[in-house]
Motif scaffolding. Structure first.
Motif, PDB file in Angstrom:
ATOM      1  N   PHE A  30       0.832  -1.205   0.000  1.00  0.00           N
ATOM      2  CA  PHE A  30       0.000   0.000   0.000  1.00  0.00           C
ATOM      3  C   PHE A  30       0.861   1.247   0.000  1.00  0.00           C
ATOM      4  O   PHE A  30       1.941   1.266   0.586  1.00  0.00           O
ATOM      5  CB  PHE A  30      -0.881   0.057   1.252  1.00  0.00           C
ATOM      6  CG  PHE A  30      -1.907  -1.029   1.334  1.00  0.00           C
ATOM      7  CD1 PHE A  30      -3.085  -0.949   0.621  1.00  0.00           C
ATOM      8  CD2 PHE A  30      -1.684  -2.131   2.134  1.00  0.00           C
ATOM      9  CE1 PHE A  30      -4.033  -1.949   0.706  1.00  0.00           C
ATOM     10  CE2 PHE A  30      -2.627  -3.132   2.236  1.00  0.00           C
ATOM     11  CZ  PHE A  30      -3.803  -3.046   1.506  1.00  0.00           C
ATOM     12  N   LYS A  31       0.345   2.307  -0.632  1.00  0.00           N
ATOM     13  CA  LYS A  31       0.920   3.637  -0.481  1.00  0.00           C
ATOM     14  C   LYS A  31       0.237   4.224   0.744  1.00  0.00           C
ATOM     15  O   LYS A  31      -1.002   4.235   0.828  1.00  0.00           O
ATOM     16  CB  LYS A  31       0.633   4.480  -1.720  1.00  0.00           C
ATOM     17  CG  LYS A  31       1.292   5.818  -1.696  1.00  0.00           C
ATOM     18  CD  LYS A  31       1.113   6.533  -3.014  1.00  0.00           C
ATOM     19  CE  LYS A  31       1.890   7.824  -3.002  1.00  0.00           C
ATOM     20  NZ  LYS A  31       1.789   8.539  -4.270  1.00  0.00           N
ATOM     21  N   VAL A  32       1.028   4.681   1.726  1.00  0.00           N
ATOM     22  CA  VAL A  32       0.463   5.139   2.997  1.00  0.00           C
ATOM     23  C   VAL A  32       0.903   6.574   3.280  1.00  0.00           C
ATOM     24  O   VAL A  32       1.816   7.100   2.650  1.00  0.00           O
ATOM     25  CB  VAL A  32       0.880   4.215   4.168  1.00  0.00           C
ATOM     26  CG1 VAL A  32       0.317   2.825   3.978  1.00  0.00           C
ATOM     27  CG2 VAL A  32       2.371   4.162   4.334  1.00  0.00           C
ATOM     28  N   ALA A  33       0.255   7.191   4.255  1.00  0.00           N
ATOM     29  CA  ALA A  33       0.600   8.552   4.665  1.00  0.00           C
ATOM     30  C   ALA A  33       2.039   8.573   5.190  1.00  0.00           C
ATOM     31  O   ALA A  33       2.480   7.639   5.852  1.00  0.00           O
ATOM     32  CB  ALA A  33      -0.366   9.033   5.735  1.00  0.00           C
ATOM     33  N   LYS A  34       2.735   9.648   4.897  1.00  0.00           N
ATOM     34  CA  LYS A  34       4.164   9.720   5.223  1.00  0.00           C
ATOM     35  C   LYS A  34       4.452   9.645   6.720  1.00  0.00           C
ATOM     36  O   LYS A  34       5.437   9.063   7.140  1.00  0.00           O
ATOM     37  CB  LYS A  34       4.732  11.016   4.657  1.00  0.00           C
ATOM     38  CG  LYS A  34       6.223  10.995   4.566  1.00  0.00           C
ATOM     39  CD  LYS A  34       6.720  12.082   3.671  1.00  0.00           C
ATOM     40  CE  LYS A  34       8.172  11.871   3.508  1.00  0.00           C
ATOM     41  NZ  LYS A  34       9.082  12.779   3.790  1.00  0.00           N
ATOM     42  N   GLN A  40      -0.415   2.204  13.367  1.00  0.00           N
ATOM     43  CA  GLN A  40      -1.539   2.867  12.711  1.00  0.00           C
ATOM     44  C   GLN A  40      -1.900   2.179  11.402  1.00  0.00           C
ATOM     45  O   GLN A  40      -3.081   2.016  11.082  1.00  0.00           O
ATOM     46  CB  GLN A  40      -1.209   4.334  12.440  1.00  0.00           C
ATOM     47  CG  GLN A  40      -1.146   5.191  13.678  1.00  0.00           C
ATOM     48  CD  GLN A  40      -0.681   6.600  13.362  1.00  0.00           C
ATOM     49  OE1 GLN A  40       0.115   6.808  12.457  1.00  0.00           O
ATOM     50  NE2 GLN A  40      -1.185   7.555  14.125  1.00  0.00           N
ATOM     51  N   ILE A  41      -0.890   1.763  10.644  1.00  0.00           N
ATOM     52  CA  ILE A  41      -1.123   1.076   9.370  1.00  0.00           C
ATOM     53  C   ILE A  41      -1.822  -0.249   9.618  1.00  0.00           C
ATOM     54  O   ILE A  41      -2.785  -0.600   8.934  1.00  0.00           O
ATOM     55  CB  ILE A  41       0.203   0.879   8.607  1.00  0.00           C
ATOM     56  CG1 ILE A  41       0.779   2.235   8.187  1.00  0.00           C
ATOM     57  CG2 ILE A  41       0.008  -0.020   7.395  1.00  0.00           C
ATOM     58  CD1 ILE A  41       2.202   2.191   7.712  1.00  0.00           C
ATOM     59  N   LYS A  42      -1.373  -0.997  10.621  1.00  0.00           N
ATOM     60  CA  LYS A  42      -1.978  -2.287  10.956  1.00  0.00           C
ATOM     61  C   LYS A  42      -3.453  -2.119  11.311  1.00  0.00           C
ATOM     62  O   LYS A  42      -4.322  -2.829  10.794  1.00  0.00           O
ATOM     63  CB  LYS A  42      -1.224  -2.930  12.121  1.00  0.00           C
ATOM     64  CG  LYS A  42      -1.793  -4.255  12.570  1.00  0.00           C
ATOM     65  CD  LYS A  42      -0.991  -4.848  13.711  1.00  0.00           C
ATOM     66  CE  LYS A  42      -1.599  -6.149  14.188  1.00  0.00           C
ATOM     67  NZ  LYS A  42      -0.793  -6.798  15.205  1.00  0.00           N
ATOM     68  N   LYS A  43      -3.767  -1.161  12.179  1.00  0.00           N
ATOM     69  CA  LYS A  43      -5.157  -0.929  12.589  1.00  0.00           C
ATOM     70  C   LYS A  43      -6.018  -0.469  11.408  1.00  0.00           C
ATOM     71  O   LYS A  43      -7.184  -0.857  11.290  1.00  0.00           O
ATOM     72  CB  LYS A  43      -5.202   0.096  13.716  1.00  0.00           C
ATOM     73  CG  LYS A  43      -4.693  -0.450  15.033  1.00  0.00           C
ATOM     74  CD  LYS A  43      -4.738   0.595  16.117  1.00  0.00           C
ATOM     75  CE  LYS A  43      -4.179   0.035  17.421  1.00  0.00           C
ATOM     76  NZ  LYS A  43      -4.138   1.054  18.479  1.00  0.00           N
TER      77      LYS A  43
END
Length: 98
Positions: A30-34, A40-43
């Motif tokens: 995934f492209k995620v927030a910097k 946070q990504i896991k949740k």
């Protein structure tokens, strides 16, 4: 910092490498927030896709230099996350409804 899940997970990455990882090892990209952390990504993935996550790996990607004629600029830096699902979880299909 409490952000909604859709502000943490920006987009799925559908490339040859990510498709191979998805098929062979059960990993999603995934492209995620910097500024997003692994927790946070896991949740966010667990709440958006209703799956259980085993591990999260992140990578800081540097923006490329680009030119248009004489002017030169640079694309923004961004963050990528590799998410491994727990064994027995159903793999996420991005294009099921298309």
């Amino acid at each position: 910092m409490n952000r909604p899940a859709y502000q943490i997970i920006l987009a799925p990455m559908v490339t040859e490498k990510s498709t191979r990882l998805k098929d062979a090892q059960g990993q999603l990209c995934f492209k995620v927030a910097k500024g997003a952390s692994k927790i946070q990504i896991k949740k966010a993935v667990e709440s958006l896709f209703s799956v259980k996550v085993e591990t999260v790996r992140t990578a800081q990607m540097h923006g490329k230099m680009k030119r248009v004629g004489r002017s030169q600029g640079r694309r923004a830096d961004w963050k990528k996350a590799y998410v491994k699902l727990k064994p027995g979880e159903k793999m996420i299909e991005y294009f099921e409804g298309v």
